[in-house]
Design a protein around this motif. Structure first.
Motif, PDB file in Angstrom:
ATOM      1  N   HIS A 244      41.382  -2.958  20.594  1.00  0.00           N
ATOM      2  CA  HIS A 244      42.158  -2.042  21.421  1.00  0.00           C
ATOM      3  C   HIS A 244      43.013  -2.805  22.192  1.00  0.00           C
ATOM      4  O   HIS A 244      42.836  -3.684  22.885  1.00  0.00           O
ATOM      5  CB  HIS A 244      41.162  -1.398  22.349  1.00  0.00           C
ATOM      6  N   GLN A 245      44.316  -2.376  22.211  1.00  0.00           N
ATOM      7  CA  GLN A 245      45.446  -3.017  22.888  1.00  0.00           C
ATOM      8  C   GLN A 245      45.303  -3.189  24.434  1.00  0.00           C
ATOM      9  O   GLN A 245      45.669  -4.093  25.052  1.00  0.00           O
ATOM     10  CB  GLN A 245      46.749  -2.323  22.380  1.00  0.00           C
TER      11      GLN A 245
ATOM     12  N   HIS B 272      46.186  -7.067  24.458  1.00  0.00           N
ATOM     13  CA  HIS B 272      47.297  -7.514  25.176  1.00  0.00           C
ATOM     14  C   HIS B 272      47.057  -8.135  26.430  1.00  0.00           C
ATOM     15  O   HIS B 272      47.932  -9.395  26.445  1.00  0.00           O
ATOM     16  CB  HIS B 272      48.407  -6.043  25.310  1.00  0.00           C
TER      17      HIS B 272
END
Length: 385
Positions: free
Chosen positions: A277-278, A282
């Motif tokens: 999941h970003q 990220h």
């Protein structure tokens, strides 16, 4: 400067990582909770020559530079075993002694520092002056052939495991009558020397102390090196301090990031690892980018210092310390967020790291003072203080 480390340093990193892996974060946390130091790890690292890689070979060291010592501390920290005493004893005190100590002082102190059998703490900070060397009130006065030292120091690391403390004070200049910086080697068992523990919420094996020096009588050769080079001696130790502080912070950031990545790869919710999941991927990727940038600046600062460019090293050491402190705090914060509730569970050891990760933003110099330095010296802006 090469962006690829020499083979010898890569081998040094691998060897230190292997040693630190035998101990690991669990050992570090256990010793810290006991109120004890990393005695076993320190002794073994000393026997293997890792603590003295920057000390001249003539005194039992490896003959390398701060680049090599920083690599050692980064790998120890990446394995979960950071220790401020590597910043203090071999980096600050070892460097100053090697560059400015008399032959007798180098012979007396450097072999033990290199082997780890002798630990020298460093005392500059005072309750009112902070680390402003021009405002220090600790003074040494001549009494016959001796020195008599009086003053106070605060937040001095590792006095409980140190054999001596390199104390930054001031003496009277016979020509001008003004006080000038001077460094004294003070045995921790000297009469009139008192160290009181400072109670900290930080759980660490590196304990903090307030020092009280009340008519501490020292022999004439306790004054380090030439009495006219005190300020130069002091600044010679501050760049290695910042470089090593950056190495400790980047190693600690690596440790937190590795823990977060491993968890994000293993923890599966709704049939997929959470690392997919970003929202988590990220921020971890951003930490990685900022970490590698901080490591590069740390290596540049160490390279410049080792090649004798003190001015260039000063700017880069401050920038490296700033970048490393920021990414360490961010790495730990994101690691805790990635693990969720487990990030505060003792099993994972990240909860205690929240407090320790803040050190990189505070010590040995605050990020605000670094920004003052960059504004004034790098950008040419007016001095603000």
């Amino acid at each position: 400067m090469s962006f690829v480390e020499p083979a010898e340093r890569a081998e040094l990193r691998a060897a230190v990582a292997g040693l630190a892996g035998k101990y690991g974060a669990e050992y570090y946390r256990a010793r810290a909770k006991e109120g004890a130091y990393l005695t076993e790890l320190w002794a073994e690292a000393g026997r293997l020559g890792y603590l003295g890689v920057n000390v001249p070979e003539a005194y039992g060291g490896g003959g390398g530079g701060i680049s090599d010592l920083a690599a050692v501390l980064e790998e120890l920290s990446a394995a979960g075993c950071p220790t401020l005493m590597m910043v203090v004893s071999p980096a600050i005190c070892g460097t100053v002694l090697a560059r400015f100590g008399t032959p007798a002082q180098r012979e007396r102190w450097l072999p033990g520092i290199a082997s780890g059998e002798t630990i020298v703490a460093f005392a500059i900070t005072e309750p009112d002056a902070g680390s402003n060397a021009h405002r220090l009130t600790t003074t040494g006065r001549r009494d016959g052939d001796d020195w008599v030292l009086n003053g106070r120091k605060t937040f001095i690391s590792g006095v409980d495991v140190a054999d001596a403390v390199l104390v930054v004070g001031r003496t009277e200049d016979a020509r001008t009558g003004r006080l000038k910086p001077a460094l004294f080697l003070v045995p921790t068992d000297a009469p009139g020397f008192e160290a009181r523990p400072i109670e900290m919420d930080l759980v660490s094996p590196d304990h903090q102390f307030a020092l009280f020096l009340d008519d501490v009588r020292l022999p004439g050769d306790a004054l380090l090196g030439d009495p006219d080079t005190g300020l130069q001696q002091l600044f010679a130790g501050l760049n290695p301090e910042r470089i090593m502080g950056a190495a400790l912070a980047t190693g600690s950031a690596r440790n937190a990031l590795d823990r977060a990545v491993a968890y994000a790869n293993e923890r599966a919710v709704w049939g997929t690892p959470i690392g997919a999941h970003q929202g988590l991927a990220h921020p971890l990727a951003q930490v990685k980018v900022e970490l590698e940038l901080a490591r590069l600046m740390t290596r540049k600062a160490a390279f410049l210092y080792d090649t004798g460019d003190d001015a260039g090293a000063g700017e880069c050491a401050n920038m490296a310390k700033y970048a490393a402190g920021e990414v360490c705090a961010r790495a730990v914060d994101q690691a805790v967020q990635t693990l969720g509730g487990n990030g505060l569970a003792s099993e994972y050891g990240l909860g205690a790291a929240i407090a320790s990760s803040r050190l990189g933003r505070i010590a040995p110099v605050s990020r605000e003072m670094i920004l003052n330095y960059v504004a004034q010296h790098s950008l040419g802006l007016p001095k603000s203080y």
